[in-house]
Design a protein around this motif. Structure first.
Motif, short mmCIF file in Angstrom:
data_model
loop_
_atom_site.label_atom_id
_atom_site.label_comp_id
_atom_site.label_asym_id
_atom_site.label_seq_id
_atom_site.Cartn_x
_atom_site.Cartn_y
_atom_site.Cartn_z
N SER A 68 29.59 48.89 48.75
CA SER A 68 30.89 49.58 48.62
C SER A 68 31.29 49.88 47.19
O SER A 68 32.42 49.71 46.79
CB SER A 68 32.01 48.76 49.31
OG SER A 68 31.74 48.66 50.69
N THR A 69 30.34 50.26 46.41
CA THR A 69 30.65 50.69 45.05
C THR A 69 30.60 52.20 44.95
O THR A 69 30.47 52.77 43.88
CB THR A 69 29.67 50.07 44.03
OG1 THR A 69 28.35 50.23 44.53
CG2 THR A 69 29.97 48.60 43.81
N GLY A 70 30.62 52.85 46.12
CA GLY A 70 30.64 54.32 46.12
C GLY A 70 29.28 54.94 45.89
O GLY A 70 29.17 56.08 45.43
N LYS A 71 28.21 54.25 46.22
CA LYS A 71 26.85 54.76 46.01
C LYS A 71 26.61 56.01 46.85
O LYS A 71 26.18 57.06 46.35
CB LYS A 71 25.80 53.70 46.39
CG LYS A 71 25.81 52.45 45.52
CD LYS A 71 24.61 51.56 45.79
CE LYS A 71 24.57 51.03 47.22
NZ LYS A 71 25.70 50.07 47.53
N SER A 72 26.86 55.84 48.16
CA SER A 72 26.58 56.97 49.06
C SER A 72 27.47 58.16 48.70
O SER A 72 27.01 59.31 48.70
CB SER A 72 26.83 56.57 50.51
OG SER A 72 26.03 55.44 50.84
N THR A 73 28.71 57.87 48.33
CA THR A 73 29.62 58.94 47.93
C THR A 73 29.05 59.69 46.74
O THR A 73 29.01 60.93 46.71
CB THR A 73 31.00 58.34 47.54
OG1 THR A 73 31.47 57.54 48.64
CG2 THR A 73 32.00 59.44 47.22
N MET A 86 31.36 54.84 53.89
CA MET A 86 32.25 53.97 54.65
C MET A 86 33.63 54.61 54.77
O MET A 86 34.21 55.07 53.80
CB MET A 86 32.36 52.60 53.97
CG MET A 86 32.98 51.56 54.88
SD MET A 86 33.18 50.00 54.04
CE MET A 86 34.51 50.38 52.92
N GLU A 88 37.19 54.39 54.82
CA GLU A 88 38.14 53.41 54.31
C GLU A 88 39.18 53.01 55.36
O GLU A 88 39.47 51.83 55.55
CB GLU A 88 38.86 53.98 53.09
CG GLU A 88 39.55 52.94 52.23
CD GLU A 88 38.55 52.07 51.48
OE1 GLU A 88 38.57 50.85 51.69
OE2 GLU A 88 37.74 52.62 50.70
N ASP A 196 34.47 54.47 37.96
CA ASP A 196 35.88 54.22 37.62
C ASP A 196 36.06 53.92 36.13
O ASP A 196 36.72 52.97 35.73
CB ASP A 196 36.45 53.05 38.47
CG ASP A 196 36.64 53.47 39.92
OD1 ASP A 196 36.30 54.64 40.25
OD2 ASP A 196 37.12 52.66 40.71
N LYS A 246 37.39 58.37 41.24
CA LYS A 246 37.30 59.49 42.18
C LYS A 246 38.65 59.76 42.86
O LYS A 246 39.01 60.92 43.12
CB LYS A 246 36.25 59.19 43.26
CG LYS A 246 36.08 60.33 44.26
CD LYS A 246 34.97 60.02 45.25
CE LYS A 246 34.78 61.17 46.24
NZ LYS A 246 35.88 61.31 47.19
P1 GDP Z 1 28.56 52.32 49.22
O1 GDP Z 1 28.60 51.20 50.16
O2 GDP Z 1 28.19 51.81 47.85
O3 GDP Z 1 27.57 53.36 49.65
O4 GDP Z 1 29.99 52.98 49.10
P2 GDP Z 1 30.56 54.21 49.88
O5 GDP Z 1 30.05 55.45 49.28
O6 GDP Z 1 30.34 54.03 51.33
O7 GDP Z 1 32.07 54.06 49.52
C1 GDP Z 1 32.77 52.89 49.75
C2 GDP Z 1 34.22 53.14 49.52
O8 GDP Z 1 34.50 53.38 48.16
C3 GDP Z 1 34.72 54.33 50.29
O9 GDP Z 1 35.93 54.02 50.95
C4 GDP Z 1 34.96 55.38 49.25
O10 GDP Z 1 36.05 56.23 49.55
C5 GDP Z 1 35.27 54.59 48.02
N1 GDP Z 1 34.91 55.29 46.84
C6 GDP Z 1 33.91 56.22 46.68
N2 GDP Z 1 33.81 56.63 45.41
C7 GDP Z 1 34.75 55.93 44.73
C8 GDP Z 1 35.14 55.92 43.37
O11 GDP Z 1 34.60 56.65 42.51
N3 GDP Z 1 36.12 55.06 43.03
C9 GDP Z 1 36.68 54.28 43.93
N4 GDP Z 1 37.60 53.44 43.52
N5 GDP Z 1 36.38 54.27 45.22
C10 GDP Z 1 35.42 55.09 45.62
#
Ligand code: GDP
Ligand code: MG
Length: 687
Positions: A68-73, A86, A88, A196, A246
């Motif tokens: 949940s560090t925004g990798k997939s995003t 994910m 939110e 961030d 973001k």
């Molecule tokens: P992953 O588990 O690392 O792949 O993370 P996700 O891409 O699934 O994102 C997890 C959550 O972090 C989601 O609810 C996103 O909306 C949120 N998120 C994505 N990018 C950012 C960002 O740049 N900053 C913050 N604070 N949250 C983000």
């Protein structure tokens, strides 16, 4: 500003971006599923994505970082991919596993790793470790994604896992210490993406902290002894980027993402991430096999041995390519097999085979040379050996056919030449043999292509043997013909002199007959030997031919003598001799008997003188006994009356019984002549 090399400050006018290709939305593939199984559909998907035939012209990037560090995003924004994010609002869990999706902006395969939240569960750590190892082993660029506030926190930044991965990595790329040749020392780019980024701490400070952390990790790694001196930079390059929040600064975030994307697409930039040194050198059509192999090794928990993986991949792919190449090659060869088996000489077969081989090796080289060089070279040799073996029957067949055709032509050529009105047999054989060998050698050399172990020496030896056999047979025929010719000459040479001598019987009659015989046979031998030398006859052949000649000469003489001593001939000769004495006077004038003539006395003298000639015919008996010829030995090929070769009978022409009968018949004829003469005398008196 973010990383020194990658300023994040967006220019006001955005330069044109690469347009998404039609791969957008074409979906992603779960290459490793929840059961930790590797997909069977990777090659098919690569094909669907238009990546399978890219050769080396593709790149791989993957991501590492806490949940949940925004990798997939980030990946979705950067590459236009469609990885699960994910939600939110629902806190909905994403599907565990490793996912792959093609970039919409370039020929790049993007991998995303999905784990679960609770890191305390050992099982999850296991999967994280495995997927991290997998990512590192198979990508050129590893994005390490982390929050700005995680920097400096060893556990928070997941540095423990990174250390483990590095340790294994060293096992992968470090080599075994004594052989680094053959193994390309591969480098990987680690791109830290700081999320961030607030901007309170200058980016330089952040990158310095991260670099120091990495060095620290490197130094505390347990390294194999022979690699203790290696530095982090021998294996990794570090690069950095920072992205604004973001949610709080969406526009700035977007702008920074667009700028970061250029580092993945614009080759002209100095900070272009896909440098050749990072490429794993796995052709796109081998990616599936390669990654599967790496995953299997990750699963079995062995240290990842990349060279072994690459060799396995190379073996597999080279075999596949060789099989395809061989199929085409076999198809080509098939067209020629039938005519060869049917005995045809296929024109230019050698160059045909060279064409097939060239086509096969070119195809093989193009596809297979991209793989592990040692394996490729070995498989290339195997392929060549197999191809050579598969067409070696064609080579042999062509030689055999050439042999057969050459011999047939040789036989025909000699026969044609010997039909001519005049020829030199020895020259005919020499010329035809040379022509036959030249003809055969032209075909044999053409079909014995270089680079193979083929040869034609053995077949040439067989040909030489057969040529000699044919030449010998033909020489034997020719010698026989020659002996027949000489025999005719011998007969011609004897017949007249014998007739002449026996028509004038005298005591030295046999000396003259045998002298003639001796001269004629001597000259027949000389004639034979002169010709036989030019024919290259052997001593044995000469011996046997001369024996035949001697036998036939003797038989010819015998036959002539038998003819000349037949009853009628002898009687006629005696009659002639008697009449000459009785009916003609000393001047050769016919006598006219008068009463005062001594008719009785003259008759008796003429008759008795003539009778002394008769025994001369009985036996061949020269005054000079040296003239008696040695008798030839019998020849199994000749049916000969034994009498004519037995010394006790060979020289006897008229037996005593026949002599008596001849004498009686002659006397009767002489008596008749006497009576006639008497009558003519009486009638002349009466007149
Ligand atoms: P992953 O588990 O690392 O792949 O993370 P996700 O891409 O699934 O994102 C997890 C959550 O972090 C989601 O609810 C996103 O909306 C949120 N998120 C994505 N990018 C950012 C960002 O740049 N900053 C913050 N604070 N949250 C983000
Ligand atoms: Mg994710």
């Amino acid at each position: 500003a973010v990383a020194p090399s990658a300023p994040v400050a967006a220019p006001l006018a955005t330069p044109p971006q690469p347009q998404p290709t039609n791969r957008v939305g074409e979906g992603r593939l779960q290459i490793v599923n929840e059961q930790q199984e590797f997909t069977t559909k990777l090659s098919a998907s690569l094909d669907k994505w238009g990546m399978l035939d890219k050769g080396f012209a593709y790149d791989v990037v993957s991501v590492f970082g806490s949940q949940s560090t925004g990798k997939s995003t980030l990946l979705n924004r950067l590459f236009g991919t469609s990885f699960d994010v994910m939600d939110e609002s629902k806190r909905q869990q994403t599907t565990k596993g490793i996912w792959m999706c093609p970039s919409a902006y370039s020929s790049t395969l993007v991998m995303d790793v999905e784990g679960t939240d609770g890191r305390e569960r050992g099982e999850d750590q296991d999967f994280e470790r495995k997927s991290a190892l997998f990512s590192l082993a198979s990508t050129e660029v590893l994005i390490v994604n982390l929050w700005e506030h995680q920097i400096g926190l060893y556990q928070g930044a997941n540095m423990g896992l990174l250390k483990t991965v590095f340790e294994v990595n060293l096992g992968l790329f470090g080599g075994d210490g004594n052989s680094t040749q053959g193994r390309t020392k591969e480098k990987t780019l680690i791109l830290f993406v700081i999320r961030d980024h607030v901007g309170a701490t200058p980016i330089e400070n952040l990158t310095a902290t991260l670099t120091a952390d990495m060095e620290k990790i490197w130094h505390t790694l347990s390294k194999p002894a022979h690699l203790s001196d290696t530095r982090l930079t021998d294996y990794f390059d570090l690069s950095f980027a920072a992205l604004p929040h973001k949610i709080l600064m969406p526009e700035k975030f977007e702008q920074a993402v667009v700028d970061l994307r250029r580092r993945f697409t614009d080759r002209t930039r100095s900070d272009y991430v896909f440098q050749p040194a990072y490429h794993k050198r796995i052709p796109a059509d081998g990616v599936s096999f390669y990654m599967d192999g790496i995953w299997q090794q990750v699963l079995t928990n062995k240290d990842l041995d990349l060279p072994t993986q690459q060799e396995l991949l190379a073996q597999f792919r080279c075999d596949e390519i060789a099989t395809a190449v061989t199929e085409t090659f076999t198809l080509n060869a098939k067209g020629v097999r039938k005519p060869i088996e049917a005995g045809t000489i296929v024109d230019g077969l050698g160059s045909l085979m060279e064409q097939w081989l060239a086509a096969a090796t070119t195809t093989f080289d193009t596809a297979a040379s991209r793989y592990h060089q040692g394996v490729y070279q070995r498989k290339r040799l195997d392929l060549l050996t197999n191809l050579h073996t598969s067409i070696s029957p064609l080579h042999l067949g062509q030689l055999k056919n050439a042999h057969k055709a050459t011999i047939a032509k040789f036989v025909a050529d000699i026969a044609a030449a010997l039909k001519g009105p005049s020829y030199d047999f020895a020259q005919v054989v020499t010329r035809c043999t040379a022509e036959a060998r030249d003809g055969f050698l032209a075909i044999a050399k053409e079909v014995t292509i270089p680079g193979t172990e083929w040869e034609y020496q053995h077949e040439l030896e067989l040909l030489d043997d057969d040529l000699k056999l044919v030449a010998d047979r033909s020489r034997a025929d020719e010698t026989k013909k020659m002996v027949n010719g000489i025999e005719r000459t011998v007969k011609k040479g004897i017949n007249e002199p014998v007739e002449l001598a026996l028509s004038k019987p005298s005591t030295d009659m046999w000396d003259s007959v045998l002298k003639t015989y001796r001269d004629v046979t001597k000259s027949s031998q000389t004639t034979y030997l002169a010709k036989a030398t030019s024919y290259n006859c052997t001593t044995d052949e000469n011996e046997s031919a001369l024996k035949t000649l001697a036998l036939r000469s003797w038989l010819a003489l015998r036959k002539k003598l038998e003819e000349q001593t037949a009853d009628t001939v002898v009687l006629s000769t005696l009659r002639g001799s008697f009449e000459e004495r009785f009916r003609y006077d000393d001047q050769g004038v016919p006598r006219v008997w008068k009463p005062e003539d001594d008719l009785d006395g003259a008759f008796k003298k003429a008759r008795d003188d003539t009778l002394t000639l008769l025994p001369i015919f009985a036996t061949v008996k020269p005054v000079d006994s040296d003239l008696l010829p040695p008798l030839p030995s019998p020849d199994p090929d000749y049916d000969v009356e034994e009498d004519s070769l037995d010394p006790s009978t060979a020289f006897t022409l008229v037996t005593p019984t026949r002599l008596n009968s001849l004498e009686t018949r002659f006397k009767r004829e002489a008596d008749a002549a006497y009576v006639e003469a008497k009558r003519s005398m009486v009638s002349s008196v009466a007149q």
